[in-house]
Design a protein around this motif. Structure first.
Motif, PDB file in Angstrom:
ATOM      1  N   TYR A  14       0.845  -1.195   0.000  1.00  8.86           N
ATOM      2  CA  TYR A  14       0.000   0.000   0.000  1.00  8.86           C
ATOM      3  C   TYR A  14       0.879   1.243   0.000  1.00  8.86           C
ATOM      4  O   TYR A  14       1.646   1.464   0.944  1.00  8.86           O
ATOM      5  N   GLY A  16       1.285   4.870   0.794  1.00  8.21           N
ATOM      6  CA  GLY A  16       0.610   5.861   1.616  1.00  8.21           C
ATOM      7  C   GLY A  16       1.497   7.051   1.897  1.00  8.21           C
ATOM      8  O   GLY A  16       2.608   7.164   1.373  1.00  8.21           O
ATOM      9  N   MET A  29      -5.777   2.403   5.318  1.00  6.16           N
ATOM     10  CA  MET A  29      -4.756   1.542   4.722  1.00  6.16           C
ATOM     11  C   MET A  29      -4.083   0.671   5.778  1.00  6.16           C
ATOM     12  O   MET A  29      -3.836  -0.522   5.553  1.00  6.16           O
ATOM     13  N   THR A  30      -3.767   1.243   6.936  1.00  4.28           N
ATOM     14  CA  THR A  30      -3.131   0.450   7.987  1.00  4.28           C
ATOM     15  C   THR A  30      -4.082  -0.637   8.494  1.00  4.28           C
ATOM     16  O   THR A  30      -3.635  -1.735   8.852  1.00  4.28           O
ATOM     17  N   HIS A  32      -6.244  -2.192   6.608  1.00  8.20           N
ATOM     18  CA  HIS A  32      -6.160  -3.228   5.576  1.00  8.20           C
ATOM     19  C   HIS A  32      -4.919  -4.086   5.778  1.00  8.20           C
ATOM     20  O   HIS A  32      -4.982  -5.325   5.681  1.00  8.20           O
ATOM     21  N   VAL A  33      -3.793  -3.435   6.024  1.00  7.77           N
ATOM     22  CA  VAL A  33      -2.545  -4.172   6.218  1.00  7.77           C
ATOM     23  C   VAL A  33      -2.699  -5.167   7.365  1.00  7.77           C
ATOM     24  O   VAL A  33      -2.311  -6.349   7.255  1.00  7.77           O
ATOM     25  N   ALA A  43       1.548  -8.176   3.787  1.00  2.00           N
ATOM     26  CA  ALA A  43       1.096  -6.834   3.426  1.00  2.00           C
ATOM     27  C   ALA A  43       1.983  -5.783   4.091  1.00  2.00           C
ATOM     28  O   ALA A  43       2.459  -5.976   5.217  1.00  2.00           O
ATOM     29  N   LEU A  45       2.832  -1.269   4.357  1.00  4.05           N
ATOM     30  CA  LEU A  45       2.572   0.139   4.053  1.00  4.05           C
ATOM     31  C   LEU A  45       3.872   0.735   3.534  1.00  4.05           C
ATOM     32  O   LEU A  45       4.910   0.619   4.186  1.00  4.05           O
ATOM     33  N   VAL A  78      -0.998  -1.284  -4.333  1.00  5.70           N
ATOM     34  CA  VAL A  78      -2.235  -0.558  -4.061  1.00  5.70           C
ATOM     35  C   VAL A  78      -1.896   0.922  -3.915  1.00  5.70           C
ATOM     36  O   VAL A  78      -1.112   1.310  -3.043  1.00  5.70           O
ATOM     37  N   PRO A  80      -3.156   5.209  -3.860  1.00  6.57           N
ATOM     38  CA  PRO A  80      -4.270   6.097  -3.535  1.00  6.57           C
ATOM     39  C   PRO A  80      -4.831   6.759  -4.788  1.00  6.57           C
ATOM     40  O   PRO A  80      -4.169   6.793  -5.838  1.00  6.57           O
ATOM     41  N   LYS A  96      -1.708  -3.577 -10.474  1.00  4.03           N
ATOM     42  CA  LYS A  96      -2.005  -2.386  -9.679  1.00  4.03           C
ATOM     43  C   LYS A  96      -3.489  -2.268  -9.384  1.00  4.03           C
ATOM     44  O   LYS A  96      -4.342  -2.676 -10.184  1.00  4.03           O
ATOM     45  N   PHE A  99      -6.869   2.372  -4.854  1.00  3.98           N
ATOM     46  CA  PHE A  99      -7.785   2.348  -3.712  1.00  3.98           C
ATOM     47  C   PHE A  99      -8.387   3.746  -3.599  1.00  3.98           C
ATOM     48  O   PHE A  99      -7.798   4.649  -3.011  1.00  3.98           O
TER      49      PHE A  99
END
Length: 341
Positions: A14, A16, A29-30, A32-33, A43, A45, A78, A80, A96, A99
């Motif tokens: 992700y 971020g 996002m965190t 999701h991780v 996963a 960040l 992922v 933004p 890709k 999100f």
């Protein structure tokens, strides 16, 4: 190297940003991780600079750092929704996903082309609400869209002990209107003795504590895809009054949420005052708000939707690549891209 069926999946990365103050989008996002790691996925960040690491991101969130990072053929990147620049592929060849946590920002980085975003291979889209799904399916019919609903943390956001009556709100999205509203509420005789709290760049724990003691939360959403503060206020047992911001309309289906026509601060003042006057009778409605939102947005629902979205994304093509962090294109947004009111 191109991925082939049957190969084990790789990492989920992700991209971020390490914002100085708490960012709802990065926080999601965190989440999701964490959810992916709990289910056996690798996963991460990805932040552009280790020196920018912020103290509000928990230490148990594994991170990658750097302006670029290697992405394998079996990895999933992922990204933004902002900044997504037409034709500037952050990882050519890589698998890709965009999100998209706010569909209003989809084209914030410039004029889109017919093949937006012009990446190879084309990305999938993940969104957080049905409204976002419907808008982006209509605007970008060539890209697959999956809904991964936001979870609501019912342990952190919960009603507190009864104390001084309180009304709270976030002024960030509508600072000019918020300044009017604060004056209107303070001058209203029916709200004499009620504590009025503006939440400005407050840490998440402070937000939770404030909402726990609030009888009414004023929603000042603007160009929203969902409106997480409203959901967290409902979980805290608040009555909610205000604006749904567009994408947050599903939250105003809660039993104790009152939508007000846009830019009508006098109507907000009057509704807040009426609710405060009738607060004892509305105690069951406050409890129903909490049940309603936690039933609809549990972590289990997010985890299941995320698992499906990841599986669908991994079925798409991917190859080895070197990814450029989207921070490289932040200057395309300009200083006022959010256009807050």
């Amino acid at each position: 190297m191109v991925s082939t069926p049957g190969r084990p999946p790789g990492r989920i990365i992700y991209a971020g940003f390490a914002t100085r103050h708490h960012s709802g989008g990065v926080h999601v996002m965190t989440q999701h991780v964490r959810l992916l790691r709990e289910r056996g996925h690798e996963a991460w960040l990805w932040l552009p600079d280790e020196n920018d690491r912020t103290d509000w991101i928990a230490d148990d969130v594994p991170m990658l750092f750097g302006a670029t990072t290697a992405v394998g053929a079996d990895d999933l990147l992922v990204l933004p929704e902002t900044p997504t620049v037409q034709g500037r592929d952050p990882a050519p060849g890589a698998r890709k996903v965009i999100f998209n946590q706010n569909h209003f920002y989809t084209f914030a980085a410039g004029t889109p082309g017919e093949d937006f975003p012009g990446w190879s291979p084309a990305p999938a889209l993940w969104v957080v609400s049905e409204e976002s799904r419907d808008v982006l399916t209509a605007v970008l019919p060539g890209l697959p869209v999956s809904v991964v609903p936001n979870p609501v943390d019912g342990e952190l956001f919960a009603p507190g002990a009864a104390g001084q009556l309180r009304v709270s709100w976030f002024p960030k999205k509508r600072p000019r209107e918020a300044s009017l509203l604060k004056r209107l509420l303070a001058a209203e005789p029916r709200l004499a003795g009620v504590e009025l709290v503006e939440l400005v760049q407050a840490p998440r724990a402070e937000v939770a504590a404030t909402l726990a003691g609030s009888a009414v939360f004023v929603a000042l959403g603007h160009t929203e895809s969902y409106g997480l503060p409203v959901a967290e206020a409902l979980a805290s047992g608040c009555l909610v009054v205000g604006y749904d911001g567009g994408g947050g309309h599903e939250l105003f289906e809660a039993p104790g949420a009152w939508r007000v026509p846009d830019q009508r601060p006098l109507l907000i003042r009057d509704r807040v005052a009426d609710l405060i006057q009738d607060l004892d009778a509305l105690a069951p409605v406050r409890a129903a708000n909490r049940r309603w939102v936690l039933d609809r947005y549990p972590f289990a629902r997010t985890a299941a939707a995320l698992q499906e979205a990841v599986a669908a994304a991994w079925a798409r093509p991917g190859a080895d690549a070197v990814a450029v962090h989207p921070a490289a294109w932040l200057d395309t947004l300009g200083p006022n891209f959010t256009a807050y009111a």
